[in-house]
Design an enzyme around this catalytic site. Structure first.
Site, PDB file in Angstrom:
ATOM      1  N   CYS A   1      -3.462   4.930   6.438  1.00 53.33           N
ATOM      2  CA  CYS A   1      -3.687   4.198   7.452  1.00 53.33           C
ATOM      3  C   CYS A   1      -2.866   4.227   8.853  1.00 53.33           C
ATOM      4  O   CYS A   1      -3.340   3.771   9.791  1.00 53.33           O
ATOM      5  CB  CYS A   1      -3.749   2.431   7.071  1.00 53.33           C
ATOM      6  SG  CYS A   1      -3.947   2.732   5.214  1.00 53.33           S
TER       7      CYS A   1
ATOM      8  N   ASN B   1       0.815  -1.211   0.066  1.00 52.67           N
ATOM      9  CA  ASN B   1       0.031   0.075   0.135  1.00 52.67           C
ATOM     10  C   ASN B   1       0.798   1.193   0.017  1.00 52.67           C
ATOM     11  O   ASN B   1       0.333   2.591  -0.389  1.00 52.67           O
ATOM     12  CB  ASN B   1      -0.815   0.028   1.330  1.00 52.67           C
ATOM     13  CG  ASN B   1      -0.170   0.136   2.627  1.00 52.67           C
ATOM     14  OD1 ASN B   1       0.847  -0.919   2.639  1.00 52.67           O
ATOM     15  ND2 ASN B   1      -0.512   0.582   3.501  1.00 52.67           N
TER      16      ASN B   1
ATOM     17  N   THR C   1     -24.794  -9.481  12.925  1.00 47.68           N
ATOM     18  CA  THR C   1     -25.963  -9.551  11.732  1.00 47.68           C
ATOM     19  C   THR C   1     -25.028  -9.068  10.403  1.00 47.68           C
ATOM     20  O   THR C   1     -24.650  -8.085  10.597  1.00 47.68           O
ATOM     21  CB  THR C   1     -27.109  -8.518  12.082  1.00 47.68           C
ATOM     22  OG1 THR C   1     -27.623  -9.209  13.445  1.00 47.68           O
ATOM     23  CG2 THR C   1     -28.101  -8.637  11.249  1.00 47.68           C
TER      24      THR C   1
HETATM   25  N1  PLP Z   1      -4.275  -3.656   4.653  1.00 45.64           N
HETATM   26  C1  PLP Z   1      -3.981  -2.773   3.808  1.00 45.64           C
HETATM   27  C2  PLP Z   1      -2.882  -2.953   2.875  1.00 45.64           C
HETATM   28  C3  PLP Z   1      -4.594  -1.558   3.573  1.00 45.64           C
HETATM   29  O1  PLP Z   1      -3.920  -0.594   2.633  1.00 45.64           O
HETATM   30  C4  PLP Z   1      -5.612  -1.214   4.609  1.00 45.64           C
HETATM   31  C5  PLP Z   1      -6.337   0.096   4.386  1.00 45.64           C
HETATM   32  O2  PLP Z   1      -6.333   0.747   5.137  1.00 45.64           O
HETATM   33  C6  PLP Z   1      -6.103  -2.265   5.445  1.00 45.64           C
HETATM   34  C7  PLP Z   1      -5.409  -3.408   5.191  1.00 45.64           C
HETATM   35  C8  PLP Z   1      -7.116  -1.942   6.199  1.00 45.64           C
HETATM   36  O3  PLP Z   1      -8.383  -1.930   5.589  1.00 45.64           O
HETATM   37  P1  PLP Z   1      -9.860  -1.724   6.336  1.00 45.64           P
HETATM   38  O4  PLP Z   1      -9.902  -0.081   5.978  1.00 45.64           O
HETATM   39  O5  PLP Z   1     -10.771  -2.383   5.420  1.00 45.64           O
HETATM   40  O6  PLP Z   1      -9.782  -2.161   7.587  1.00 45.64           O
END
Ligand code: PLP
Length: 390
Positions: free
Chosen positions: A330, A148, A239
């Site tokens: 993130c 990412n 749910t």
């Molecule tokens: N894994 C990767 C590589 C991500 O880029 C992200 C993005 O936030 C996530 C996990 C987490 O995903 P989510 O937002 O669906 O929890």
């Protein structure tokens, strides 16, 4: 102000078809799929057809699909399952992993597991290096498919082959978990060919709604994180968000239907971006330059502007209407965590501190890309001049 959105790896705009699917299924299927009355049974039948659809889009079986609240939860289900092992063993993770995987290191070590981190120089894990970390105590390997941050693509197929050989030789099965969040629509995806035991997906990374995701489980037993109603084959109580699942499927179907064209277009746009950025001194690519060998997704590019802290350039670009990210969105809420990953990938702390991530998607245009490159070059040069004076 006209906003130019270049933060698709953080989240994507929701697809119109996903919105329509959400509205239609929310209106039509009002019952709880666990209820025994007609409304409930209708919802349960609809959920079953949605599961078939997800499975067929991903070329796997419906029983292998567990709906979750997103990739953070999907990753958590797999990693927390380790705590149920009779004896704690060894877990091998790449340094590229998302925080929702990396942060399990602390818990696992506290519970007596040995966690081995494998670095990824330039964004690539060396399969031989990873293989040398595997021994008879190893219980799990976590390796993401598309980074990412750097957009690099890991050779999961070779890793799963290596782990199968290890199994055949030692009679010890190692679970291979893959965070495949950034793969959908960004590279060709063939889950069975990858040979992973589990994989995580997140709807909002491919035009679906937030708070919805998938855990693919090839066959190994895992333990549920949430306990209660026994939904999702007992693996994820709560749910089911049926309308969000339908919306996710609409986005997945649309994304995969256009994936080939979108990829070709993405490569072209990435070439334009790289070419335009190359005219500006002091800008270096931290992601590998795009090639046609599919080892990099064109849609994610991290660059570094010499001497200009990520936060400053990100802010100045935003003031001009460009949304990019300083590192991974993130990890923006995790103090001290920023860009540790880039240092582990072999970049200098200075280069890592000045990194910004540009990520784009199917509706990004060449004009937008050129304007972004121009703005980055102009603003970085200006900030470099200002900081040199002080
Ligand atoms: N894994 C990767 C590589 C991500 O880029 C992200 C993005 O936030 C996530 C996990 C987490 O995903 P989510 O937002 O669906 O929890």
């Amino acid at each position: 102000m006209n906003v130019h959105y270049f933060d698709w790896a953080a989240t994507t705009p929701i697809h119109e078809l996903a919105l329509q699917a959400y509205a239609q299924s929310a209106r039509t299927y009002r019952g709880n799929p666990s209820s025994l009355h007609t409304e409930g049974k209708d919802a349960a039948r609809f959920l079953a057809t949605q599961r078939q659809m997800t499975a067929s889009l991903l070329n796997v079986r419906p029983r292998q699909i567990v709906y979750t609240s997103g990739a953070t939860e999907s990753n958590a289900i797999v990693l927390e399952s380790l705590l149920w092992k009779r004896t704690p063993g060894k877990v091998v993770m790449s340094s590229l992993e998302h925080d929702s995987v990396l942060q399990y290191r602390r818990l696992l070590e506290k519970m007596g597991f040995e966690v081995v981190m494998v670095n990824a120089p330039g964004g690539y894990v060396d399969v031989q290096k990873l293989a040398s970390a595997i021994d008879e105590k190893t219980q799990m390997v976590c390796l993401m498919l598309v980074s990412n941050v750097l957009g690099t693509v890991q050779d999961l197929a070779s890793v799963s082959r290596m782990l199968r050989e290890h199994h055949a030789k030692t009679n010890r099965k190692v679970h291979l978990h893959c965070d495949a969040v950034q793969a959908v629509g960004k590279i060709p995806l063939d889950l069975p060919a990858l040979g992973v035991d589990s994989a995580s997906f997140s709807a909002h990374k491919f035009g679906g709604p937030r708070g919805t995701g998938i855990l693919y489980l090839a066959g190994d037993t895992v333990e549920p994180l949430s306990k209660g109603g026994g939904q999702e084959f007992g693996l994820r109580a709560g749910t089911e968000h049926v309308a969000a699942i339908a919306a996710m499927n609409a986005a997945l179907s649309e994304t995969l239907a256009h994936a080939e064209d979108s990829l070709l277009r993405g490569i072209r746009l990435r070439q334009v971006l790289e070419e335009r950025l190359s005219h500006h001194d002091g800008i270096t690519l931290l992601s590998p330059a795009i090639t046609s060998d599919a080892r990099t997704s064109p849609f994610i590019l991290t660059i570094s502007a010499k001497g200009v802290p990520s936060e400053v350039l990100t802010r100045v670009l935003y003031d001009e209407g460009f949304c990019v990210s300083s590192g991974s969105a993130c990890s923006n809420n995790t103090p001290g965590k920023k860009n540790h990953l880039l240092v582990a990938a072999g970049f200098t702390p200075d280069a890592a501190a000045c990194a910004i991530r540009i990520s784009f998607g199917p509706s990004s245009t060449e004009d937008d890309i050129m304007e972004l490159a121009e703005a980055i070059g102009r603003e970085a040069a200006h900030l470099q001049k200002v900081t040199r004076k002080h």
